[in-house]
Design a protein around this motif. Structure first.
Motif, PDB file in Angstrom:
ATOM      1  N   PHE A   1      51.673  29.829  33.814  1.00 61.74           N
ATOM      2  CA  PHE A   1      50.569  30.134  32.714  1.00 61.74           C
ATOM      3  C   PHE A   1      51.160  30.265  31.404  1.00 61.74           C
ATOM      4  CE2 PHE A   1      48.885  31.764  36.788  1.00 61.74           C
ATOM      5  CZ  PHE A   1      47.558  30.733  36.773  1.00 61.74           C
ATOM      6  N   ASN A   2      52.467  29.932  31.234  1.00 62.22           N
ATOM      7  CA  ASN A   2      53.127  30.093  29.831  1.00 62.22           C
ATOM      8  C   ASN A   2      52.902  31.432  29.087  1.00 62.22           C
ATOM      9  OD1 ASN A   2      54.896  29.097  27.954  1.00 62.22           O
ATOM     10  ND2 ASN A   2      53.001  28.219  26.636  1.00 62.22           N
ATOM     11  N   LEU A   3      53.154  32.623  29.829  1.00 62.81           N
ATOM     12  CA  LEU A   3      52.940  33.758  29.337  1.00 62.81           C
ATOM     13  C   LEU A   3      53.982  34.802  29.669  1.00 62.81           C
ATOM     14  CD1 LEU A   3      51.830  35.654  31.653  1.00 62.81           C
ATOM     15  CD2 LEU A   3      49.754  34.630  31.253  1.00 62.81           C
ATOM     16  N   LYS A   4      54.048  35.960  29.078  1.00 63.62           N
ATOM     17  CA  LYS A   4      55.214  36.755  29.302  1.00 63.62           C
ATOM     18  C   LYS A   4      54.510  38.063  29.961  1.00 63.62           C
ATOM     19  CE  LYS A   4      59.265  38.915  28.481  1.00 63.62           C
ATOM     20  NZ  LYS A   4      59.530  39.322  29.985  1.00 63.62           N
ATOM     21  N   ILE A   5      54.908  38.534  30.977  1.00 64.41           N
ATOM     22  CA  ILE A   5      54.826  39.825  31.523  1.00 64.41           C
ATOM     23  C   ILE A   5      55.706  40.735  31.118  1.00 64.41           C
ATOM     24  CG2 ILE A   5      54.187  41.092  33.756  1.00 64.41           C
ATOM     25  CD1 ILE A   5      53.401  38.479  35.138  1.00 64.41           C
ATOM     26  N   SER A   6      55.372  41.752  30.538  1.00 64.29           N
ATOM     27  CA  SER A   6      56.079  42.615  29.773  1.00 64.29           C
ATOM     28  C   SER A   6      56.297  44.084  30.732  1.00 64.29           C
ATOM     29  CB  SER A   6      55.605  43.361  28.500  1.00 64.29           C
ATOM     30  OG  SER A   6      54.495  44.139  28.884  1.00 64.29           O
ATOM     31  N   ASP A   7      57.466  44.746  30.218  1.00 67.36           N
ATOM     32  CA  ASP A   7      57.739  45.824  30.977  1.00 67.36           C
ATOM     33  C   ASP A   7      56.702  47.038  30.972  1.00 67.36           C
ATOM     34  OD1 ASP A   7      60.248  44.824  31.472  1.00 67.36           O
ATOM     35  OD2 ASP A   7      61.208  45.855  29.948  1.00 67.36           O
ATOM     36  N   LEU A   8      56.094  46.794  30.015  1.00 64.53           N
ATOM     37  CA  LEU A   8      54.923  47.673  29.797  1.00 64.53           C
ATOM     38  C   LEU A   8      53.721  47.397  30.830  1.00 64.53           C
ATOM     39  CD1 LEU A   8      53.527  50.345  28.567  1.00 64.53           C
ATOM     40  CD2 LEU A   8      52.754  48.694  26.771  1.00 64.53           C
ATOM     41  N   ASP A   9      53.580  45.891  30.834  1.00 67.83           N
ATOM     42  CA  ASP A   9      52.578  45.596  32.042  1.00 67.83           C
ATOM     43  C   ASP A   9      52.957  46.272  33.387  1.00 67.83           C
ATOM     44  OD1 ASP A   9      50.913  44.082  30.039  1.00 67.83           O
ATOM     45  OD2 ASP A   9      52.255  42.308  30.360  1.00 67.83           O
ATOM     46  N   ILE A  10      54.086  45.969  33.695  1.00 68.34           N
ATOM     47  CA  ILE A  10      54.832  46.141  34.959  1.00 68.34           C
ATOM     48  C   ILE A  10      54.534  48.018  35.127  1.00 68.34           C
ATOM     49  CG2 ILE A  10      56.836  46.638  36.431  1.00 68.34           C
ATOM     50  CD1 ILE A  10      57.483  43.692  35.182  1.00 68.34           C
ATOM     51  N   GLU A  11      54.821  48.711  34.004  1.00 68.94           N
ATOM     52  CA  GLU A  11      54.864  50.104  34.188  1.00 68.94           C
ATOM     53  C   GLU A  11      53.304  50.570  34.233  1.00 68.94           C
ATOM     54  OE1 GLU A  11      56.729  51.656  30.670  1.00 68.94           O
ATOM     55  OE2 GLU A  11      58.536  50.534  31.121  1.00 68.94           O
ATOM     56  N   ASN A  12      52.339  49.795  33.650  1.00 73.74           N
ATOM     57  CA  ASN A  12      51.023  50.022  33.791  1.00 73.74           C
ATOM     58  C   ASN A  12      50.276  49.629  35.139  1.00 73.74           C
ATOM     59  OD1 ASN A  12      50.791  51.429  31.205  1.00 73.74           O
ATOM     60  ND2 ASN A  12      50.421  49.835  30.141  1.00 73.74           N
ATOM     61  N   GLU A  13      51.010  48.934  36.086  1.00 72.56           N
ATOM     62  CA  GLU A  13      50.800  48.674  37.350  1.00 72.56           C
ATOM     63  C   GLU A  13      49.720  47.372  37.080  1.00 72.56           C
ATOM     64  OE1 GLU A  13      49.478  52.318  39.549  1.00 72.56           O
ATOM     65  OE2 GLU A  13      51.311  52.963  39.372  1.00 72.56           O
ATOM     66  N   TYR A  14      49.907  46.615  36.175  1.00 69.63           N
ATOM     67  CA  TYR A  14      49.174  45.294  36.022  1.00 69.63           C
ATOM     68  C   TYR A  14      49.683  44.288  36.938  1.00 69.63           C
ATOM     69  CZ  TYR A  14      46.881  47.257  31.982  1.00 69.63           C
ATOM     70  OH  TYR A  14      46.224  48.028  31.133  1.00 69.63           O
ATOM     71  N   CYS A  15      50.633  44.514  37.877  1.00 63.23           N
ATOM     72  CA  CYS A  15      51.153  43.592  38.738  1.00 63.23           C
ATOM     73  C   CYS A  15      51.346  43.983  40.093  1.00 63.23           C
ATOM     74  CB  CYS A  15      52.598  43.186  38.288  1.00 63.23           C
ATOM     75  SG  CYS A  15      52.760  42.354  36.699  1.00 63.23           S
ATOM     76  N   ASN A  16      50.545  45.089  40.387  1.00 62.35           N
ATOM     77  CA  ASN A  16      50.395  45.734  41.825  1.00 62.35           C
ATOM     78  C   ASN A  16      49.438  44.936  42.818  1.00 62.35           C
ATOM     79  OD1 ASN A  16      52.542  47.438  40.799  1.00 62.35           O
ATOM     80  ND2 ASN A  16      51.011  49.293  40.984  1.00 62.35           N
ATOM     81  N   THR A  17      48.505  44.419  42.357  1.00 64.01           N
ATOM     82  CA  THR A  17      47.527  43.864  43.352  1.00 64.01           C
ATOM     83  C   THR A  17      47.147  42.408  42.802  1.00 64.01           C
ATOM     84  OG1 THR A  17      45.452  44.353  42.487  1.00 64.01           O
ATOM     85  CG2 THR A  17      46.444  46.072  43.803  1.00 64.01           C
TER      86      THR A  17
END
Length: 87
Positions: A54-70
């Motif tokens: 998708f040519n995008l960056k998943i930031s550490d903040l995205d991971i901390e905010n649980e946007y990659c959990n489901t």
């Protein structure tokens, strides 16, 4: 189903072996939870694949905010980042 959802379904099935299209009820389950039990390594590889496709960056903040959990939260994150990049 739009292109983003189609691509994420494909990447997710490749990385996890789970068909989230056929098992829609699993889309809200945590990747590392008891039901899915996906190893952290595979989740990391899934996120790297998402960044590349998708040519995008998943930031550490995205991971901390649980946007990659489901599946659903990851799909929403991708759509938001793609929408933001158009503006």
């Amino acid at each position: 189903m739009d292109r983003i959802e189609y691509e994420l379904l494909s990447i997710s099935k490749y990385r996890t072996g789970i068909d989230f299209d056929q098992n829609k009820e699993l889309r809200v389950e945590g990747f590392m939870g008891k039901k899915l039990g996906i190893p952290p390594r595979e989740i990391m590889l899934l996120c790297l694949d998402v960044e590349k496709v998708f040519n995008l960056k998943i930031s550490d903040l995205d991971i901390e905010n649980e946007y990659c959990n489901t599946f659903d939260t990851l799909l929403a994150l991708i759509r938001e980042k793609k929408r933001s990049s158009i503006v």
